[in-house]
Design a protein around this motif. Structure first.
Motif, PDB file in Angstrom:
ATOM      1  N   LYS A  59       0.836  -1.212   0.000  1.00 19.69           N
ATOM      2  CA  LYS A  59       0.000   0.000   0.000  1.00 19.69           C
ATOM      3  C   LYS A  59       0.869   1.259   0.000  1.00 19.69           C
ATOM      4  N   GLN A  60       1.991   1.217   0.716  1.00 18.35           N
ATOM      5  CA  GLN A  60       2.890   2.369   0.735  1.00 18.35           C
ATOM      6  C   GLN A  60       3.448   2.641  -0.670  1.00 18.35           C
ATOM      7  N   GLU A  61       3.761   1.582  -1.381  1.00 21.41           N
ATOM      8  CA  GLU A  61       4.262   1.742  -2.753  1.00 21.41           C
ATOM      9  C   GLU A  61       3.152   2.210  -3.689  1.00 21.41           C
ATOM     10  N   ILE A  62       1.924   1.772  -3.445  1.00 23.08           N
ATOM     11  CA  ILE A  62       0.792   2.278  -4.224  1.00 23.08           C
ATOM     12  C   ILE A  62       0.640   3.777  -4.035  1.00 23.08           C
ATOM     13  N   ASP A  63       0.825   4.250  -2.802  1.00 20.11           N
ATOM     14  CA  ASP A  63       0.759   5.688  -2.550  1.00 20.11           C
ATOM     15  C   ASP A  63       1.789   6.440  -3.384  1.00 20.11           C
ATOM     16  N   VAL A  64       2.995   5.903  -3.446  1.00 18.51           N
ATOM     17  CA  VAL A  64       4.055   6.531  -4.250  1.00 18.51           C
ATOM     18  C   VAL A  64       3.680   6.506  -5.724  1.00 18.51           C
ATOM     19  N   LEU A  65       3.158   5.375  -6.194  1.00 13.82           N
ATOM     20  CA  LEU A  65       2.749   5.241  -7.591  1.00 13.82           C
ATOM     21  C   LEU A  65       1.730   6.319  -7.958  1.00 13.82           C
ATOM     22  N   VAL A  66       0.703   6.466  -7.137  1.00 10.23           N
ATOM     23  CA  VAL A  66      -0.360   7.435  -7.440  1.00 10.23           C
ATOM     24  C   VAL A  66       0.173   8.859  -7.369  1.00 10.23           C
ATOM     25  N   ASP A  67       1.069   9.136  -6.441  1.00  5.14           N
ATOM     26  CA  ASP A  67       1.663  10.480  -6.362  1.00  5.14           C
ATOM     27  C   ASP A  67       2.455  10.797  -7.637  1.00  5.14           C
ATOM     28  N   LEU A  68       3.241   9.838  -8.098  1.00  2.00           N
ATOM     29  CA  LEU A  68       4.014  10.049  -9.327  1.00  2.00           C
ATOM     30  C   LEU A  68       3.089  10.223 -10.532  1.00  2.00           C
ATOM     31  N   LEU A  69       2.008   9.455 -10.562  1.00  2.00           N
ATOM     32  CA  LEU A  69       1.040   9.576 -11.648  1.00  2.00           C
ATOM     33  C   LEU A  69       0.347  10.943 -11.618  1.00  2.00           C
ATOM     34  N   GLU A  70       0.009  11.407 -10.425  1.00  2.65           N
ATOM     35  CA  GLU A  70      -0.629  12.722 -10.305  1.00  2.65           C
ATOM     36  C   GLU A  70       0.301  13.831 -10.789  1.00  2.65           C
ATOM     37  N   GLU A  71       1.569  13.740 -10.442  1.00  4.03           N
ATOM     38  CA  GLU A  71       2.539  14.721 -10.921  1.00  4.03           C
ATOM     39  C   GLU A  71       2.630  14.676 -12.456  1.00  4.03           C
ATOM     40  N   THR A  72       2.616  13.481 -13.001  1.00  5.65           N
ATOM     41  CA  THR A  72       2.712  13.310 -14.453  1.00  5.65           C
ATOM     42  C   THR A  72       1.528  13.943 -15.157  1.00  5.65           C
ATOM     43  N   ILE A  73       0.327  13.584 -14.721  1.00  9.97           N
ATOM     44  CA  ILE A  73      -0.891  14.090 -15.369  1.00  9.97           C
ATOM     45  C   ILE A  73      -0.999  15.602 -15.213  1.00  9.97           C
ATOM     46  N   GLY A  74      -0.510  16.112 -14.081  1.00 12.78           N
ATOM     47  CA  GLY A  74      -0.532  17.562 -13.864  1.00 12.78           C
ATOM     48  C   GLY A  74       0.239  18.344 -14.915  1.00 12.78           C
ATOM     49  N   LEU A  75       1.231  17.679 -15.503  1.00 13.97           N
ATOM     50  CA  LEU A  75       2.049  18.360 -16.525  1.00 13.97           C
ATOM     51  C   LEU A  75       1.426  18.370 -17.911  1.00 13.97           C
ATOM     52  N   ILE A  76       0.347  17.592 -18.101  1.00 13.13           N
ATOM     53  CA  ILE A  76      -0.324  17.607 -19.405  1.00 13.13           C
ATOM     54  C   ILE A  76      -1.721  18.223 -19.315  1.00 13.13           C
ATOM     55  N   SER A  77      -2.184  18.534 -18.103  1.00  6.97           N
ATOM     56  CA  SER A  77      -3.536  19.092 -17.912  1.00  6.97           C
ATOM     57  C   SER A  77      -3.606  20.530 -18.407  1.00  6.97           C
TER      58      SER A  77
END
Length: 441
Positions: free
Chosen positions: A423-441
């Motif tokens: 679950k801790q690694e899932i949190d990191v995954l989603v944070d990295l994904l959010e940062e990624t999507i933020g750059l194309i929004s």
């Protein structure tokens, strides 16, 4: 530095050179660390550099790695066939034909389906129906079954024109309906197509239980596969389940079809069968399918040099044993629910994520320019590629997929980390994904 002579997906791109893996991470020669958020191609289900699997590989290599299937059988291949039959369960035994890739498994499945009818003297039943948004492999037979427009377009003159049935794509329903008011128009479309062609010419219907690369993880509505099974039985055609991506725990069940309590006549396995540790796949045929062959020619007309080699079979058996011993399918259910919750929360606050869908640790995100109208981004925006590239730069690997009407002019990615993710690694995954999507929004 000499130029590379290796044919890569895009030969003008510079790919990082991987040096090693560890669990859910990969490392390149610069030392950069990547979280494998998609298990490569939804394949590395138990992570990288697993010591138990490496030991099993070594032990078998010390005995024998290759024998030709027309000369010998081997204990690893026999044991793997028995284990797969046990896992699948049901009233019927399933026979295993081992090959080297998912595409080969599909080719073998379609050959078995046609031969099943030939052995009964029926040479007219030779059409395999499939869905318009689908992907079953890159070999000519498998590609003929695929409704993945981009992967078909160069080879259309060589392909059969078989993908005719509507997909169960609730987010973009081809009938502009809502479940359950639709009364499963998408499933009933199979009946329409069979009646149009003639059931005396249709050998089988093939479907991915959950559509992967061609649709960005399309999950059918409740009752869909029960209706499909009933239609196949009524018209006396075989049902082939392409479980290459969904099989052996990826969705939180042994098979994707298990979510609907439905059994296929022929099952194709791949990717997760070896978790990427060796090339192996399988076509599994039920006793009903095998019976006329066993009573007739007693031989399936298919084969490959490395089919059922003991090295790959031993590795696959070790992978299945590891999944069972560590109760990883239960973890997939638990962590899949957690990942889904996190991604749905991300979608709720992001204007470009139109839909989040999936089961277990196989989740798709479809991106849109307008959430209200579901208007996709224009193709020239290359949103999927941008997300994949930015995520990789940030140290997260995600898998590109098609989406949109008829699986074209739409953007999607697949999130499918190894079963061992925490679950801790899932949190990191989603944070990295959010940062990624933020750059194309």
């Amino acid at each position: 530095m000499a130029r590379s002579l290796l044919i890569k997906p895009m030969m003008n791109e510079q790919y990082p050179t991987v040096t090693h893996g560890d669990g859910i991470y990969l490392f390149d020669k610069t030392g950069k660390k990547y979280m494998d958020g998609c298990s490569g191609a939804v394949t590395a289900s138990i992570g990288h550099a697993n010591k138990e699997i490496i030991e099993a590989m070594h032990d078998q290599a010390k005995k024998v790695s290759f024998v030709y299937r027309s000369q010998f059988t081997s204990e690893p291949a026999e044991q793997l066939a028995i284990k797969l039959n046990e896992l699948i369960g049901g009233a019927s035994d399933y026979w295993s034909f081992f090959v080297n890739s998912g595409s080969e498994a599909i080719e073998t499945a379609l050959k078995i389906a046609i031969q099943h009818w030939q052995e009964q003297g029926n040479y007219r039943k030779n059409i395999i129906l499939s869905r318009r948004i689908s992907y079953h492999g890159i070999t000519i037979g498998a590609l003929s079954l695929s409704g993945h427009v981009k992967r078909r377009e160069r080879f259309v003159p060589l392909l059969e024109d078989w993908p005719l049935v509507a997909p169960p794509y609730c987010y973009r329903c081809p009938f502009r309906q809502k479940h359950p008011d639709c009364q499963l128009f998408c499933a009933n479309d199979l009946e329409t197509v069979i009646e149009r062609i003639g059931d005396n010419q249709v050998a089988a219907f093939i479907a991915e239980p959950i559509v992967g690369a061609a649709g960005g993880v399309i999950v059918p509505p409740p009752g869909y596969y029960e209706r499909i099974r009933e239609i196949c039985d009524r018209f006396n055609i075989l049902f082939i389940a392409d479980e290459v991506m969904t099989g052996l725990g990826r969705t939180g069940e042994i098979l994707g079809l298990d979510h609907w309590g439905v059994k296929a006549d022929i099952i194709a396995l791949g990717k997760g069968l070896s978790a990427g540790y060796t090339p192996i796949a399988a076509a599994l045929a039920s006793e009903k399918v095998m019976e006329p062959i066993l009573n007739g020619s007693n031989s399936i007309m298919s084969g490959h040099t490395l089919s059922a080699n003991p090295q790959s079979a031993a590795v696959a058996f070790a992978v299945v044993h590891f999944i069972e011993k560590n109760r990883l399918i239960e973890k997939v259910r638990e962590n899949g629910a957690y990942l889904m919750q996190k991604l749905q929360a991300l979608a709720a606050k992001n204007s470009t994520i139109g839909d989040v869908r999936g089961k277990g640790l196989m989740i798709g995100l479809e991106f849109v320019a307008d959430k209200k109208t579901k208007q996709p981004f224009p193709p020239e925006a290359s949103i999927t590629k941008k997300i994949v590239d930015i995520a990789r730069d940030k140290g997260l690997l995600v898998y590109p997929a098609q989406a949109g009407k008829e699986g074209v002019q739409g953007d999607a990615i697949i999130i499918a980390p190894p079963f061992i993710i925490t679950k801790q690694e899932i949190d990191v995954l989603v944070d990295l994904l959010e940062e990624t999507i933020g750059l194309i929004s």
